[in-house]
Write a protein that holds these residues in place. Structure first.
Motif, PDB file in Angstrom:
ATOM      1  N   GLY A   1       6.092   9.520   2.637  1.00  0.00           N
ATOM      2  CA  GLY A   1       5.716   8.132   2.382  1.00  0.00           C
ATOM      3  C   GLY A   1       6.936   7.224   2.341  1.00  0.00           C
ATOM      4  N   GLY A   2       8.033   7.724   1.743  1.00  0.00           N
ATOM      5  CA  GLY A   2       9.271   6.936   1.710  1.00  0.00           C
ATOM      6  C   GLY A   2       9.827   6.692   3.101  1.00  0.00           C
ATOM      7  N   LEU A   3       9.755   7.688   3.964  1.00  0.00           N
ATOM      8  CA  LEU A   3      10.237   7.514   5.339  1.00  0.00           C
ATOM      9  C   LEU A   3       9.379   6.509   6.092  1.00  0.00           C
ATOM     10  CD1 LEU A   3      11.028  11.227   6.292  1.00  0.00           C
ATOM     11  CD2 LEU A   3      12.656   9.416   5.697  1.00  0.00           C
ATOM     12  N   ILE A   4       8.081   6.567   5.875  1.00  0.00           N
ATOM     13  CA  ILE A   4       7.185   5.601   6.528  1.00  0.00           C
ATOM     14  C   ILE A   4       7.460   4.191   6.012  1.00  0.00           C
ATOM     15  CG2 ILE A   4       4.776   4.886   6.765  1.00  0.00           C
ATOM     16  CD1 ILE A   4       4.042   7.869   6.697  1.00  0.00           C
TER      17      ILE A   4
ATOM     18  N   GLY B   1       0.810  -1.212   0.000  1.00  0.00           N
ATOM     19  CA  GLY B   1       0.000   0.000   0.000  1.00  0.00           C
ATOM     20  C   GLY B   1       0.837   1.254   0.000  1.00  0.00           C
ATOM     21  N   MET B   2       1.902   1.262   0.786  1.00  0.00           N
ATOM     22  CA  MET B   2       2.758   2.448   0.849  1.00  0.00           C
ATOM     23  C   MET B   2       3.550   2.620  -0.443  1.00  0.00           C
ATOM     24  SD  MET B   2       3.332   5.055   2.609  1.00  0.00           S
ATOM     25  CE  MET B   2       2.427   4.540   4.068  1.00  0.00           C
ATOM     26  N   ILE B   3       3.950   1.532  -1.082  1.00  0.00           N
ATOM     27  CA  ILE B   3       4.658   1.626  -2.362  1.00  0.00           C
ATOM     28  C   ILE B   3       3.758   2.263  -3.416  1.00  0.00           C
ATOM     29  CG2 ILE B   3       5.565   0.267  -4.289  1.00  0.00           C
ATOM     30  CD1 ILE B   3       6.758  -1.648  -2.213  1.00  0.00           C
ATOM     31  N   PHE B   4       2.491   1.852  -3.462  1.00  0.00           N
ATOM     32  CA  PHE B   4       1.541   2.464  -4.387  1.00  0.00           C
ATOM     33  C   PHE B   4       1.411   3.963  -4.121  1.00  0.00           C
ATOM     34  CE2 PHE B   4      -1.036  -1.636  -5.317  1.00  0.00           C
ATOM     35  CZ  PHE B   4      -0.167  -1.941  -6.351  1.00  0.00           C
ATOM     36  N   PHE B   5       1.326   4.321  -2.843  1.00  0.00           N
ATOM     37  CA  PHE B   5       1.175   5.722  -2.454  1.00  0.00           C
ATOM     38  C   PHE B   5       2.385   6.537  -2.898  1.00  0.00           C
ATOM     39  CE2 PHE B   5       1.820   9.151   0.614  1.00  0.00           C
ATOM     40  CZ  PHE B   5       0.589   9.779   0.601  1.00  0.00           C
ATOM     41  N   ILE B   6       3.580   6.037  -2.639  1.00  0.00           N
ATOM     42  CA  ILE B   6       4.802   6.744  -3.019  1.00  0.00           C
ATOM     43  C   ILE B   6       4.902   6.874  -4.532  1.00  0.00           C
ATOM     44  CG2 ILE B   6       7.324   6.634  -2.991  1.00  0.00           C
ATOM     45  CD1 ILE B   6       7.028   5.081  -0.313  1.00  0.00           C
ATOM     46  N   PHE B   7       4.591   5.808  -5.241  1.00  0.00           N
ATOM     47  CA  PHE B   7       4.623   5.844  -6.709  1.00  0.00           C
ATOM     48  C   PHE B   7       3.679   6.915  -7.239  1.00  0.00           C
ATOM     49  CE2 PHE B   7       2.586   4.493 -10.697  1.00  0.00           C
ATOM     50  CZ  PHE B   7       3.692   4.477 -11.533  1.00  0.00           C
TER      51      PHE B   7
END
Length: 199
Positions: free
Chosen positions: A153-156, A60-66
């Motif tokens: 988002g990357g830090l999270i 989910g976080m990878i999608f958000f960062i992308f």
């Protein structure tokens, strides 16, 4: 962060429409389209069941960062649509994974209280997050907030990668859609909850 990203789109929609040089009605229609992704929520839930909550949160976080990272680099209207799709998918993966993780790693006596804490994020997004985005837009223009979402988002994601795997070793349930539907049909409480959602 995710909740602020969702809320700020609606809050500053006229500003984004002017920045992208499109009609407000057109961009509002695109935003409405993202809600159709809700029909795929059972599949994201199956992913969490089969792969584990940690992987669900990371995906989910990878999608958000992308989503926010790509739009930060190329802020054009077609990629705004891509941003909405992937940001929504990211939230669909992250939220149930996070809730399942918190629920399974909290004491039964305090589970209700512990589960309620993440919900503060939705309110905090409006009270704190959106005003901060407004300040960023005021100082740096309509595109100013998007790189910050990608960075945070990357830090999270880094924190999830480092912290969560050491806390849990999950195994999938090998659940499929037919089994999931059977569970809903055979459980009166879940069936009632599902009917309530449809209302």
């Amino acid at each position: 962060i995710m909740d602020t990203g969702q809320r700020m789109i609606i809050s500053f929609l006229p500003i984004f429409a002017r920045g992208l040089k499109v009609d407000l009605e057109e961009i509002a229609l695109v935003i409405s389209f993202r809600y159709l992704l809700g029909v795929f929520a059972p599949y994201t839930g199956l992913f969490v069941e089969n792969k584990g909550t940690t992987k669900g949160m990371i995906v989910g976080m990878i999608f958000f960062i992308f989503a926010y990272g790509l739009f930060s680099i190329i802020p054009i209207y077609p990629l705004f649509f891509v941003l909405l799709i992937f940001a929504t998918l990211g939230r669909m993966f992250f939220n149930p994974s996070m809730q399942a993780y918190v629920g399974s790693n909290s004491d039964l006596k305090n589970r209700g209280f512990v589960m309620s804490i993440p919900e503060i994020g939705w309110s905090a997004a409006a009270i704190i997050g959106v005003p901060i985005v407004g300040l960023l837009i005021e100082k740096g223009g309509w595109k100013a907030s998007f790189p910050w979402f990608a960075l945070l988002g990357g830090l999270i994601l880094l924190g999830l990668w480092i912290w969560l795997p050491s806390k849990t070793a999950e195994q999938g349930n090998n659940l499929n859609l037919s089994k999931a539907i059977g569970t809903v049909i055979n459980n009166k409480f879940i069936l009632l909850l599902f009917i309530t959602i449809l209302l």
